[in-house]
Write a protein that holds these residues in place. Structure first.
Motif, short mmCIF file in Angstrom:
data_model
loop_
_atom_site.label_atom_id
_atom_site.label_comp_id
_atom_site.label_asym_id
_atom_site.label_seq_id
_atom_site.Cartn_x
_atom_site.Cartn_y
_atom_site.Cartn_z
N VAL A 159 0.84 -1.19 0.00
CA VAL A 159 0.00 0.00 0.00
C VAL A 159 0.88 1.24 0.00
O VAL A 159 1.72 1.42 0.89
N THR A 160 0.69 2.10 -1.00
CA THR A 160 1.44 3.36 -1.06
C THR A 160 0.62 4.53 -0.52
O THR A 160 1.18 5.44 0.07
N LEU A 161 -0.69 4.51 -0.74
CA LEU A 161 -1.61 5.49 -0.17
C LEU A 161 -2.92 4.80 0.14
O LEU A 161 -3.41 3.99 -0.66
N SER A 162 -3.52 5.13 1.26
CA SER A 162 -4.89 4.69 1.55
C SER A 162 -5.62 5.87 2.19
O SER A 162 -5.03 6.92 2.44
N THR A 163 -6.90 5.69 2.44
CA THR A 163 -7.66 6.76 3.07
C THR A 163 -8.61 6.19 4.11
O THR A 163 -8.84 4.98 4.17
N ILE A 164 -9.16 7.10 4.89
CA ILE A 164 -10.24 6.77 5.82
C ILE A 164 -11.55 7.16 5.16
O ILE A 164 -11.67 8.25 4.59
N CYS A 165 -12.52 6.27 5.21
CA CYS A 165 -13.79 6.47 4.52
C CYS A 165 -14.93 6.55 5.54
O CYS A 165 -14.85 5.95 6.63
N THR A 166 -15.98 7.25 5.18
CA THR A 166 -17.15 7.30 6.05
C THR A 166 -17.71 5.91 6.32
O THR A 166 -18.25 5.64 7.40
N SER A 167 -17.54 5.00 5.36
CA SER A 167 -17.99 3.62 5.58
C SER A 167 -17.25 2.96 6.73
O SER A 167 -17.81 2.12 7.44
N ASP A 168 -15.98 3.32 6.93
CA ASP A 168 -15.24 2.81 8.09
C ASP A 168 -15.88 3.28 9.40
O ASP A 168 -15.95 2.53 10.38
N GLU A 206 -10.03 1.67 0.41
CA GLU A 206 -9.77 2.68 -0.61
C GLU A 206 -8.26 2.94 -0.64
O GLU A 206 -7.71 3.56 0.27
N PHE A 207 -7.59 2.47 -1.73
CA PHE A 207 -6.13 2.56 -1.72
C PHE A 207 -5.56 2.40 -3.13
O PHE A 207 -6.22 1.95 -4.06
N VAL A 208 -4.29 2.79 -3.23
CA VAL A 208 -3.47 2.49 -4.39
C VAL A 208 -2.18 1.86 -3.87
O VAL A 208 -1.82 2.02 -2.69
N GLY A 209 -1.49 1.15 -4.75
CA GLY A 209 -0.28 0.50 -4.30
C GLY A 209 0.51 -0.11 -5.43
O GLY A 209 0.21 0.11 -6.61
N GLU A 210 1.50 -0.91 -5.04
CA GLU A 210 2.37 -1.58 -6.00
C GLU A 210 2.28 -3.08 -5.79
O GLU A 210 2.41 -3.57 -4.66
N MET A 228 3.79 -3.31 -10.90
CA MET A 228 2.74 -2.44 -11.44
C MET A 228 2.12 -1.57 -10.35
O MET A 228 1.87 -2.04 -9.23
N ARG A 229 1.86 -0.30 -10.68
CA ARG A 229 1.05 0.54 -9.81
C ARG A 229 -0.41 0.28 -10.12
O ARG A 229 -0.81 0.22 -11.30
N ILE A 271 -2.56 1.76 -13.16
CA ILE A 271 -2.62 3.22 -13.22
C ILE A 271 -1.78 3.71 -14.40
O ILE A 271 -0.60 3.34 -14.51
N PRO A 272 -2.34 4.53 -15.28
CA PRO A 272 -1.54 5.08 -16.40
C PRO A 272 -0.34 5.86 -15.89
O PRO A 272 -0.36 6.45 -14.81
N ASP A 273 0.72 5.87 -16.69
CA ASP A 273 1.96 6.54 -16.29
C ASP A 273 1.75 8.02 -15.97
O ASP A 273 2.43 8.58 -15.11
N GLY A 274 0.80 8.66 -16.68
CA GLY A 274 0.57 10.08 -16.48
C GLY A 274 -0.30 10.43 -15.29
O GLY A 274 -0.58 11.62 -15.06
#
Length: 352
Positions: free
Chosen positions: A37-46, A66-70, A85-86, A140-143
């Motif tokens: 995990v490179t970024l995650s968030t806190i959600c109202t569902s949590d 809710e997250f992105v990663g490698e 891959m991201r 995730i696209p490179d851009g």
């Protein structure tokens, strides 16, 4: 992977959270992937889980969806992904093959649904195991930065879903109730679908101002400070909104939604309610409204990423706070109480 344990935020039940050591996840099925995990968030569902409003949630589960990663490892049956891959994660786990998945109703997958951070370990950790990885992870696209991709699989998908449910046609006036993270995404998507005018409603003056300042809404009002129906009639030649998207989730916002809709309009309910709501059918008789409800069928992640890459959508303005996983308990406090203008608290990797 040499690391054997990791930091993770565990829900013990009864509203109790603890940042603790847990084993680094391993592949269980050949369709799995392990993601750093490179970024995650806190959600109202949590927060709904903490309040006991999600009966399917299991204690002793790592929260977060809710997250992105490698990608660091994939099962033998994973075809479209490889280590390095991201990826952006879908908040819904789905097999892609059952009756509901083939219909596009992935929220009702016979093998999945809302699993990550609810019934199986989620992403508020250093690593996460993702079932049906080919379905639930999108390259995730490179851009596109991680920050721009972060909300694709949940709140941006929810906004897109709400706008889609409303069957918006070019020239429509669309009312969005709630200017929180989902509501702000919904306003963008309503415009994307061709709404000529977007009206925003929220009791939080700062969030309403943000919607107007960013041009996500053309006008808006605080329901506690204005006559909502007259406000909408003034923008619609007395007819009411062509579509209403309810993203607030309170009894007051539920009632407002059907009242401000014009006859024969669609009312899309994308909020998660903690209590049952009542349709006053005698009062509504003759309006011929269509109600559409449900959890997000987030099947458009690839499309949304391409729209972000093309500059048609942008959500990184939602990031108001950022801190490492070490500080996630503070993040829950700030996010739940909307302190310091918090819209979304982004969790960065653990700091050793």
């Amino acid at each position: 992977m040499k690391q054997q344990t990791m930091k993770a935020l565990v829900y013990h039940g009864n509203g109790t959270l603890e940042l603790m050591e847990r084993p680094v996840p391993k592949l269980k099925e050949d369709t799995d992937a392990i993601v750093r995990v490179t970024l995650s968030t806190i959600c109202t569902s949590d927060l709904h889980i903490l309040r006991g409003a999600v009966p399917r949630a299991k204690p002793e589960t790592i929260l977060g969806h809710e997250f992105v990663g490698e990608i660091v490892e994939t099962g033998s049956a994973v075809k479209g992904l490889r280590p390095g891959m991201r990826v952006a994660a879908n908040c819904i786990t789905f097999c892609g093959e059952c009756y509901f998945c083939r219909k596009g109703f992935i929220n009702n997958c016979e093998q999945g649904g809302w699993e990550l951070g609810c019934r199986i370990d989620g992403c508020q950790a250093e690593y996460v195991r993702v079932p049906y990885a080919d379905m639930g992870l999108t390259p995730i696209p490179d851009g596109v930065t991680d920050e721009k991709a972060l909300f694709v699989g949940d709140i941006l998908s929810s906004g897109y879903f709400g706008a889609q449910l409303c069957k918006i046609v070019p020239g429509d006036t669309v009312a969005v109730i709630g200017a929180g993270p989902v509501g702000l995404c919904t306003m963008q998507c309503a415009r994307l679908f061709g709404a000529a005018k977007v009206l925003a409603f929220d009791v939080d003056a700062s969030r309403l101002k943000l919607a107007l300042d960013l041009g996500l809404a053309d006008d808006g009002c605080n329901p506690n400070l204005c006559h909502v129906e007259e406000f909408v009639y003034g923008h619609t030649l007395g007819r009411g909104a062509d579509g209403v998207i309810e993203a607030a989730g309170t009894p007051q916002s539920f009632e407002m939604a059907w009242k401000i809709a014009r006859p024969n309009a669609v009312v899309a309910l994308v909020a998660m309610y903690e209590q049952p709501q009542v349709l006053p059918l005698p009062e509504m008789y003759g309006k011929n409204l269509i109600f559409k409800t449900g959890g997000v069928d987030a099947i458009h992640c690839d499309t949304l990423l391409r729209l972000i890459d093309a500059g048609r959508l942008n959500t990184d303005f939602l990031i108001t706070h950022r801190a490492p996983l070490n500080d996630i308990l503070q993040g829950y406090h700030v996010f739940e109480n909307r302190l310091d203008g918090c819209i979304k608290w982004v969790v960065t990797p653990y700091e050793f």
